[in-house]
Design an enzyme around this catalytic site. Structure first.
Site, PDB file in Angstrom:
ATOM      1  N   GLU A 102      61.701   8.442  72.221  1.00 38.98           N
ATOM      2  CA  GLU A 102      60.381   8.330  72.840  1.00 38.98           C
ATOM      3  C   GLU A 102      59.369   9.111  72.008  1.00 38.98           C
ATOM      4  OE1 GLU A 102      60.291   8.421  77.131  1.00 38.98           O
ATOM      5  OE2 GLU A 102      58.485   9.686  77.093  1.00 38.98           O
ATOM      6  N   ASP A 104      55.316  10.304  72.509  1.00 34.05           N
ATOM      7  CA  ASP A 104      54.357  10.388  73.607  1.00 34.05           C
ATOM      8  C   ASP A 104      52.997  10.940  73.229  1.00 34.05           C
ATOM      9  OD1 ASP A 104      56.413   9.701  75.344  1.00 34.05           O
ATOM     10  OD2 ASP A 104      56.780  11.748  76.001  1.00 34.05           O
ATOM     11  N   GLU A 106      50.416  12.358  76.107  1.00 35.65           N
ATOM     12  CA  GLU A 106      50.330  12.585  77.548  1.00 35.65           C
ATOM     13  C   GLU A 106      49.199  13.575  77.841  1.00 35.65           C
ATOM     14  OE1 GLU A 106      54.821  12.275  79.268  1.00 35.65           O
ATOM     15  OE2 GLU A 106      54.383  14.055  78.044  1.00 35.65           O
ATOM     16  N   GLN A 115      49.196  16.409  75.242  1.00 30.19           N
ATOM     17  CA  GLN A 115      50.496  16.840  74.739  1.00 30.19           C
ATOM     18  C   GLN A 115      51.161  15.687  74.004  1.00 30.19           C
ATOM     19  OE1 GLN A 115      53.510  19.268  77.064  1.00 30.19           O
ATOM     20  NE2 GLN A 115      54.484  17.265  77.172  1.00 30.19           N
ATOM     21  N   ASN A 117      54.970  14.548  72.432  1.00 29.12           N
ATOM     22  CA  ASN A 117      56.383  14.888  72.586  1.00 29.12           C
ATOM     23  C   ASN A 117      57.214  13.878  71.811  1.00 29.12           C
ATOM     24  OD1 ASN A 117      58.696  16.201  73.414  1.00 29.12           O
ATOM     25  ND2 ASN A 117      58.416  15.823  75.589  1.00 29.12           N
ATOM     26  N   ARG A 126      60.244  18.616  72.677  1.00 22.27           N
ATOM     27  CA  ARG A 126      59.590  18.916  71.406  1.00 22.27           C
ATOM     28  C   ARG A 126      58.075  18.830  71.592  1.00 22.27           C
ATOM     29  NH1 ARG A 126      64.081  15.916  70.234  1.00 22.27           N
ATOM     30  NH2 ARG A 126      65.580  16.869  68.795  1.00 22.27           N
ATOM     31  N   GLU A 127      57.585  19.491  72.614  1.00 26.24           N
ATOM     32  CA  GLU A 127      56.184  19.385  72.972  1.00 26.24           C
ATOM     33  C   GLU A 127      55.277  20.159  72.016  1.00 26.24           C
ATOM     34  OE1 GLU A 127      58.540  20.507  75.110  1.00 26.24           O
ATOM     35  OE2 GLU A 127      58.546  19.226  76.896  1.00 26.24           O
ATOM     36  N   TRP A 190      57.762  20.048  89.555  1.00 25.85           N
ATOM     37  CA  TRP A 190      57.129  20.238  88.252  1.00 25.85           C
ATOM     38  C   TRP A 190      55.888  21.101  88.448  1.00 25.85           C
ATOM     39  CZ3 TRP A 190      57.123  15.532  84.463  1.00 25.85           C
ATOM     40  CH2 TRP A 190      58.417  14.992  84.383  1.00 25.85           C
ATOM     41  N   GLY A 194      50.284  21.814  87.336  1.00 25.96           N
ATOM     42  CA  GLY A 194      49.290  22.269  88.298  1.00 25.96           C
ATOM     43  C   GLY A 194      49.176  21.330  89.476  1.00 25.96           C
TER      44      GLY A 194
END
Length: 277
Positions: A102, A104, A106, A115, A117, A126-127, A190, A194
């Site tokens: 994947e 990303d 995001e 972000q 990834n 691996r952000e 999660w 936030g």
């Protein structure tokens, strides 16, 4: 079959204003009435409310290419929601927590933090996150993922922000992926995105300019998509140009706010490689 499909994709890219629509590349995935599209079928709106988010996906799987879209995130202030554009190898019946490939983009909330990834037949982590120098809710911006057998390059408005080179010592995609885009809110456990400010709902993300250049994957073996008949696989794109390297270094030094390689709990073996990113 693949060369003809690629030709159609390429022609649509060059004549996007006149001929290209959502239906040339993509199809509805989920969300019911929270998936909306304009009458010309040139702009998709994905809505998130208390009941559901929404998403769409590409019609085909691909083995290399230059994948891009113009996107505008929701303009109402909130945390806790995720607006995305990404490549994934996951099939519809597979869990997102299973090992897969994947790549990303995001957005978490609407404060202008994006972000990236990379999942390499694993569960990611691996952000790298960036606080953008513009408000991504005010206007459309181009988000691009360049993927060939040499490198994966994330760019925003033509500026490189992250590169992942292929080497024998680093994991790398070896199978086909398709594109997905979505807006959703993660489960309550999660904590890091936030809280969602549901008083400001609904939250609507906009997507347009659906054309991209890519090699349709003929099977799970994507070696045909490494052909130098595709411009993104040619010698020019084995590594970044000197200008791109300067742009990358400046952007990351100025706007990167998180790097998985700096976190002991997410550090990966490739972090020890010189110039790994």
């Amino acid at each position: 079959m693949a060369p003809l499909t690629f030709l159609a994709i390429l022609l649509c890219h060059f004549f996007v204003a006149a001929n290209c629509t959502f239906d040339d590349y993509y199809t509805y995935l989920w969300g019911g009435d929270n998936f909306m599209i304009n009458p010309q079928r040139t702009e998709v709106m994905l809505k998130l409310n208390n009941y559901s988010g929404a998403g769409f996906k590409s019609k085909q799987n691909y083995g290399s290419g230059v994948f891009r879209i113009r996107m505008k995130i929701p303009n109402k202030k909130t945390g806790g929601i995720i607006t995305s554009f990404y490549l994934t190898s996951l099939r519809n019946d597979e869990s997102a927590s299973s090992n897969h490939f994947e790549l990303d983009f995001e957005f978490f909330g609407t404060n202008g933090t994006v972000q990236t990834n990379v999942f390499m037949n694993d569960t990611g982590h691996r952000e790298q996150a960036f606080k953008l120098p513009f408000n991504p809710a005010w206007d459309f911006h181009t988000y691009e993922i360049w993927w060939n057998q040499y490198l994966i390059l994330f760019s925003i408005d033509g500026i490189p922000i992250r590169v992942h080179y292929h080497s024998p010592f680093k994991p790398y995609p070896i199978g086909p992926m398709h594109i997905e885009a979505s807006i959703w809110n993660p489960p309550p456990e999660w904590i890091w995105p936030g809280p969602v400010n549901w008083a400001n709902a609904p939250f609507i993300a906009h997507y347009t300019d659906f054309a991209f250049n890519a090699c349709p994957a003929p099977s799970d073996d994507i070696k045909e998509c490494y052909s130098k008949n595709y411009y993104w696989n040619t010698e020019k794109y084995i590594q970044l140009s000197d200008d791109q390297k300067r742009q990358l270094k400046t952007f990351r030094a100025t706007y990167m706010i998180y790097d998985y390689c700096s976190n002991p709990s997410t550090w990966q073996p490739e972090c020890s490689l010189q110039n790994s990113e």
